[in-house]
Design a protein around this motif. Structure first.
Motif, PDB file in Angstrom:
ATOM      1  N   GLY A   1      47.520  65.209  53.636  1.00  0.00           N
ATOM      2  CA  GLY A   1      48.144  66.051  52.612  1.00  0.00           C
ATOM      3  C   GLY A   1      49.003  67.103  53.287  1.00  0.00           C
ATOM      4  N   PRO A   2      49.814  67.843  52.494  1.00  0.00           N
ATOM      5  CA  PRO A   2      50.713  68.839  53.079  1.00  0.00           C
ATOM      6  C   PRO A   2      49.949  69.967  53.784  1.00  0.00           C
ATOM      7  CG  PRO A   2      51.165  68.472  50.738  1.00  0.00           C
ATOM      8  CD  PRO A   2      49.902  67.768  51.050  1.00  0.00           C
ATOM      9  N   PRO A   3      50.628  70.745  54.633  1.00  0.00           N
ATOM     10  CA  PRO A   3      49.963  71.868  55.311  1.00  0.00           C
ATOM     11  C   PRO A   3      49.398  72.857  54.284  1.00  0.00           C
ATOM     12  CG  PRO A   3      52.165  71.510  56.213  1.00  0.00           C
ATOM     13  CD  PRO A   3      52.042  70.615  55.027  1.00  0.00           C
ATOM     14  N   GLY A   4      48.266  73.433  54.579  1.00  0.00           N
ATOM     15  CA  GLY A   4      47.680  74.466  53.724  1.00  0.00           C
ATOM     16  C   GLY A   4      46.978  73.947  52.485  1.00  0.00           C
ATOM     17  N   THR A   5      46.605  72.675  52.489  1.00  0.00           N
ATOM     18  CA  THR A   5      45.935  72.146  51.294  1.00  0.00           C
ATOM     19  C   THR A   5      44.427  72.014  51.505  1.00  0.00           C
ATOM     20  OG1 THR A   5      46.565  69.939  52.034  1.00  0.00           O
ATOM     21  CG2 THR A   5      47.927  70.941  50.321  1.00  0.00           C
ATOM     22  N   GLY A   6      43.947  72.399  52.699  1.00  0.00           N
ATOM     23  CA  GLY A   6      42.494  72.489  52.893  1.00  0.00           C
ATOM     24  C   GLY A   6      41.869  71.386  53.728  1.00  0.00           C
ATOM     25  N   LYS A   7      42.646  70.732  54.589  1.00  0.00           N
ATOM     26  CA  LYS A   7      42.066  69.649  55.404  1.00  0.00           C
ATOM     27  C   LYS A   7      41.038  70.233  56.389  1.00  0.00           C
ATOM     28  CE  LYS A   7      46.212  68.364  56.507  1.00  0.00           C
ATOM     29  NZ  LYS A   7      46.953  69.235  55.561  1.00  0.00           N
ATOM     30  N   SER A   8      41.437  71.287  57.103  1.00  0.00           N
ATOM     31  CA  SER A   8      40.486  71.890  58.063  1.00  0.00           C
ATOM     32  C   SER A   8      39.307  72.504  57.315  1.00  0.00           C
ATOM     33  CB  SER A   8      41.170  72.976  58.888  1.00  0.00           C
ATOM     34  OG  SER A   8      42.344  72.481  59.436  1.00  0.00           O
ATOM     35  N   SER A   9      39.588  73.107  56.151  1.00  0.00           N
ATOM     36  CA  SER A   9      38.495  73.725  55.377  1.00  0.00           C
ATOM     37  C   SER A   9      37.505  72.667  54.927  1.00  0.00           C
ATOM     38  CB  SER A   9      39.041  74.457  54.153  1.00  0.00           C
ATOM     39  OG  SER A   9      40.057  75.329  54.522  1.00  0.00           O
ATOM     40  N   LEU A  10      38.021  71.466  54.596  1.00  0.00           N
ATOM     41  CA  LEU A  10      37.113  70.403  54.146  1.00  0.00           C
ATOM     42  C   LEU A  10      36.248  69.902  55.305  1.00  0.00           C
ATOM     43  CD1 LEU A  10      36.061  68.566  51.945  1.00  0.00           C
ATOM     44  CD2 LEU A  10      37.941  66.995  52.370  1.00  0.00           C
TER      45      LEU A  10
ATOM     46  N   THR B   1      38.542  77.932  41.203  1.00  0.00           N
ATOM     47  CA  THR B   1      37.587  78.078  42.310  1.00  0.00           C
ATOM     48  C   THR B   1      38.022  79.215  43.230  1.00  0.00           C
ATOM     49  OG1 THR B   1      37.235  75.703  42.226  1.00  0.00           O
ATOM     50  CG2 THR B   1      36.421  76.823  44.183  1.00  0.00           C
ATOM     51  N   LEU B   2      39.340  79.244  43.546  1.00  0.00           N
ATOM     52  CA  LEU B   2      39.825  80.290  44.443  1.00  0.00           C
ATOM     53  C   LEU B   2      39.676  81.679  43.812  1.00  0.00           C
ATOM     54  CD1 LEU B   2      43.043  78.540  45.864  1.00  0.00           C
ATOM     55  CD2 LEU B   2      40.842  78.874  47.013  1.00  0.00           C
ATOM     56  N   ALA B   3      39.954  81.783  42.483  1.00  0.00           N
ATOM     57  CA  ALA B   3      39.819  83.083  41.798  1.00  0.00           C
ATOM     58  C   ALA B   3      38.348  83.521  41.798  1.00  0.00           C
ATOM     59  CB  ALA B   3      40.344  82.967  40.373  1.00  0.00           C
TER      60      ALA B   3
ATOM     61  N   ASN C   1      36.200  82.649  44.259  1.00  0.00           N
ATOM     62  CA  ASN C   1      35.917  83.035  45.656  1.00  0.00           C
ATOM     63  C   ASN C   1      36.444  84.427  45.970  1.00  0.00           C
ATOM     64  OD1 ASN C   1      35.090  80.403  45.969  1.00  0.00           O
ATOM     65  ND2 ASN C   1      36.838  79.752  47.212  1.00  0.00           N
ATOM     66  N   TYR C   2      37.725  84.654  45.588  1.00  0.00           N
ATOM     67  CA  TYR C   2      38.395  85.873  46.064  1.00  0.00           C
ATOM     68  C   TYR C   2      38.252  87.061  45.126  1.00  0.00           C
ATOM     69  CZ  TYR C   2      40.469  82.928  49.642  1.00  0.00           C
ATOM     70  OH  TYR C   2      40.635  82.070  50.705  1.00  0.00           O
ATOM     71  N   LEU C   3      38.126  86.789  43.801  1.00  0.00           N
ATOM     72  CA  LEU C   3      38.098  87.920  42.859  1.00  0.00           C
ATOM     73  C   LEU C   3      36.779  87.989  42.078  1.00  0.00           C
ATOM     74  CD1 LEU C   3      41.724  87.429  41.470  1.00  0.00           C
ATOM     75  CD2 LEU C   3      41.000  89.134  43.135  1.00  0.00           C
TER      76      LEU C   3
HETATM   77  N1  ATP Z   1      41.533  73.281  49.140  1.00  0.00           N
HETATM   78  C1  ATP Z   1      41.255  74.523  49.567  1.00  0.00           C
HETATM   79  N2  ATP Z   1      40.160  75.149  49.134  1.00  0.00           N
HETATM   80  C2  ATP Z   1      39.885  76.397  49.563  1.00  0.00           C
HETATM   81  N3  ATP Z   1      40.659  77.090  50.408  1.00  0.00           N
HETATM   82  C3  ATP Z   1      41.765  76.506  50.862  1.00  0.00           C
HETATM   83  C4  ATP Z   1      42.107  75.179  50.462  1.00  0.00           C
HETATM   84  N4  ATP Z   1      43.253  74.876  51.068  1.00  0.00           N
HETATM   85  C5  ATP Z   1      43.606  75.904  51.806  1.00  0.00           C
HETATM   86  N5  ATP Z   1      42.730  76.905  51.693  1.00  0.00           N
HETATM   87  C6  ATP Z   1      42.834  78.220  52.326  1.00  0.00           C
HETATM   88  O1  ATP Z   1      44.006  78.208  53.146  1.00  0.00           O
HETATM   89  C7  ATP Z   1      43.695  78.368  54.526  1.00  0.00           C
HETATM   90  C8  ATP Z   1      44.405  77.277  55.307  1.00  0.00           C
HETATM   91  O2  ATP Z   1      43.857  76.027  54.912  1.00  0.00           O
HETATM   92  P1  ATP Z   1      43.529  74.835  55.910  1.00  0.00           P
HETATM   93  O3  ATP Z   1      43.758  75.265  57.323  1.00  0.00           O
HETATM   94  O4  ATP Z   1      42.218  74.290  55.566  1.00  0.00           O
HETATM   95  O5  ATP Z   1      44.657  73.822  55.498  1.00  0.00           O
HETATM   96  P2  ATP Z   1      45.156  72.511  56.250  1.00  0.00           P
HETATM   97  O6  ATP Z   1      45.466  71.516  55.192  1.00  0.00           O
HETATM   98  O7  ATP Z   1      44.186  72.123  57.274  1.00  0.00           O
HETATM   99  O8  ATP Z   1      46.485  73.015  56.919  1.00  0.00           O
HETATM  100  P3  ATP Z   1      47.257  72.364  58.172  1.00  0.00           P
HETATM  101  O9  ATP Z   1      47.709  71.002  57.775  1.00  0.00           O
HETATM  102  O10 ATP Z   1      48.405  73.320  58.358  1.00  0.00           O
HETATM  103  O11 ATP Z   1      46.315  72.377  59.310  1.00  0.00           O
HETATM  104  C9  ATP Z   1      42.196  78.258  54.640  1.00  0.00           C
HETATM  105  O12 ATP Z   1      41.687  79.197  55.530  1.00  0.00           O
HETATM  106  C10 ATP Z   1      41.703  78.536  53.247  1.00  0.00           C
HETATM  107  O13 ATP Z   1      41.444  79.898  53.110  1.00  0.00           O
END
Ligand code: ATP
Length: 492
Positions: free
Chosen positions: A256-265, A396-398, A400-402
């Motif tokens: 998936g695109p950057p920042g969609t949560g792959k590392s978080s998963l 879910t994010l709201a 977590n954060y708020l």
């Molecule tokens: N699906 C998600 N659920 C919860 N938090 C998320 C999610 N996606 C992103 N985040 C938030 O955004 C931050 C960056 O996400 P993350 O590194 O998991 O994305 P990524 O897909 O692995 O990005 P990349 O491809 O750039 O490595 C995380 O620290 C988290 O706080």
């Protein structure tokens, strides 16, 4: 009946003892002179073995050597650590001396038996005794003309019981101890993140404290449930994998695109299973041979993670010739360079069959760039797409954060607006999270998010308009060309 009158007087007892002691003192050096030392030693050990063989007790010694070998691997006896964990739950309230440890960042202290402490246990009516012992030993290795002295610290548990129960203890009690230890260790387990150090040529670890869990993941409930169920099913199926003759291994591809949560998963999966993560940076691996060695040095019940598999290193495929690796002076280092087939063979073959509960995760931003060999059925068992933030993910994010409730669609007055604006591929969860973190006041944070969503939407609408105009222009050009072509043909 004994009468006091029959007993010898204290003076006569003392004189008898003194004459006996004198005789022994006289005979002892004579024995040493008459009987040579090796014969003497032999006789003593023979008598000892006769006495020992009559003993009905068997003692099993479970040793651990904290010795680091030259190849950087540490020799560890898993049974020793199982015994240590198991016995920590068996310490008697009467124990007078205990060892106490606390791992870094662990809330609880761990208590273990100290040296010489005996712990009793009963298993299926058999009485067993455990004893902990420790010490150190000097070893000398002759190498390259010199002598390398090393002190090896050793620790061991002695397990003693009646010899006749040997089979039951080895085949049933020891596995029982290991199982119990696993449960205890899992409860206190600190997850570790291991990275391969090119300096020390070994895996080095730090505590893994990523807070991500399945509860905090912004994903649809359906996807969350299916990933969790898949993991849970995998963990329970040891016997099934054995029965069907497959290595107990599961592969996941997260894309998936950057920042969609792959590392978080990945973090959520590790926290869910309480598995260590081995972060494999392919760029730091010299070749197939060293990859094999470092994969074999990973532990069971762990996740092998290869992030950004499409761009971490230019892996030659089966068809491309592999360029050999060269040392600093241009000479070949004799190792085959890392190849995709080497990586996949190692993961599918030797590595997964040498261990249990192996999980391998590849992540990528560009699934379409991946070599088809990676996507072949049976290789990555589950492909998980993580996309832009949905309204469900936003809730879910709201939360977590708020701290807002995620049970309803109208928890806040701005929720209906957000629901309407967030649909489509507008923001990634990382971008939404960034907006929500800007203010602790929910009103301010959500107003900020609405502004960003509106701006993004109008930008993408503008983009859409532009591309529509371009398309119309291109189509117009194309029509002109096609309408002119017959003329051109005709001129020709
Ligand atoms: N699906 C998600 N659920 C919860 N938090 C998320 C999610 N996606 C992103 N985040 C938030 O955004 C931050 C960056 O996400 P993350 O590194 O998991 O994305 P990524 O897909 O692995 O990005 P990349 O491809 O750039 O490595 C995380 O620290 C988290 O706080």
């Amino acid at each position: 009946m004994v009468f006091f009158g029959d007993l010898p007087s204290p003076a006569s007892i003392f004189s008898t003892y003194a004459s006996l002691a004198g005789t022994v003192m006289m005979i002892k050096p004579m024995i040493h002179t008459i009987i040579p030392q090796p014969v003497h030693n032999f006789v003593v050990s023979y008598i000892k073995s006769l006495v020992g063989s009559r003993s009905s007790t068997l003692t099993l010694v479970i040793m651990d050597m904290n010795k680091t070998e030259r190849n950087g691997m540490s020799r560890q006896n898993e049974l020793y650590y199982a015994a240590q964990a198991y016995l920590s739950s068996k310490i008697s309230p009467d124990a007078s001396k205990l060892k106490m440890t606390r791992d870094p960042n662990n809330k609880n202290v761990n208590l273990y038996p100290s040296e010489g402490e005996v712990i009793s246990d009963v298993y299926k009516g058999i009485e067993l005794k455990w004893r902990y012992l420790a010490g150190s030993k000097k070893t000398s290795t002759v190498m390259d003309g010199g002598v390398d002295d090393e002190t090896v610290n050793w620790e061991c548990f002695e397990l003693s019981f009646d010899k006749k129960h040997k089979d039951l203890v080895v085949k049933s009690y020891v596995p029982y101890v290991e199982k119990k230890a696993e449960v205890i260790k899992n409860k206190r387990r600190i997850i570790k993140m291991h990275s391969y150090s090119t300096y020390s040529l070994r895996w080095e670890s730090v505590n893994f404290e990523h807070p991500s869990t399945f509860d905090t993941m912004a994903m649809t409930h359906k996807l969350k449930r299916s990933v969790m169920e898949d993991l849970d099913r995998f963990i329970k199926r040891k016997d099934y994998y054995k029965k069907v003759g497959k290595a107990w291994k599961r592969g996941y591809l997260l894309y998936g695109p950057p920042g969609t949560g792959k590392s978080s998963l990945v973090a959520a999966m590790a926290n869910h299973l309480k598995f260590d993560i081995y972060d494999l940076q392919l760029a730091s691996v010299k070749g197939d041979a060293s990859l094999r060695n470092l994969l074999l040095a990973t532990k069971n019940s762990s996740i092998l993670l290869v992030e950004d598999i499409d761009c971490s290193v230019d892996l030659p495929t089966r068809l491309q010739p592999a360029t050999p690796t060269y040392g600093p002076y241009g000479a070949s280092e004799g190792s085959t360079p890392l190849t995709l087939s080497g990586l996949l063979n190692c993961i599918d073959g030797l590595w997964s069959s040498c261990g249990d509960e192996r999980i391998v995760i590849f992540t990528t931003n560009n699934k379409e760039k991946l070599d088809p060999a990676l996507l072949r059925p049976g290789r990555m068992d589950m492909h998980i797409y993580l996309g832009h933030c949905s309204f469900e993910g936003f809730k879910t994010l709201a939360s977590n954060y708020l701290g807002l409730s995620q049970d309803n669609d109208d928890t806040h007055r701005l929720y209906p607006d957000i629901k309407r604006l967030i649909d489509g591929e507008v923001l990634t969860p990382a971008q939404v999270a960034e907006e929500l973190m800007k203010n602790e006041d929910a009103d301010v944070a959500l107003e900020g998010l609405v502004k960003v969503l509106k701006r993004k939407r109008s930008e993408s609408e503008k983009c859409d308009d532009e591309s529509k105009k371009m398309k119309i222009l291109e189509e117009g050009e194309e029509d002109n060309l096609t309408s002119r072509r017959p003329e051109q043909s005709r001129v020709e």
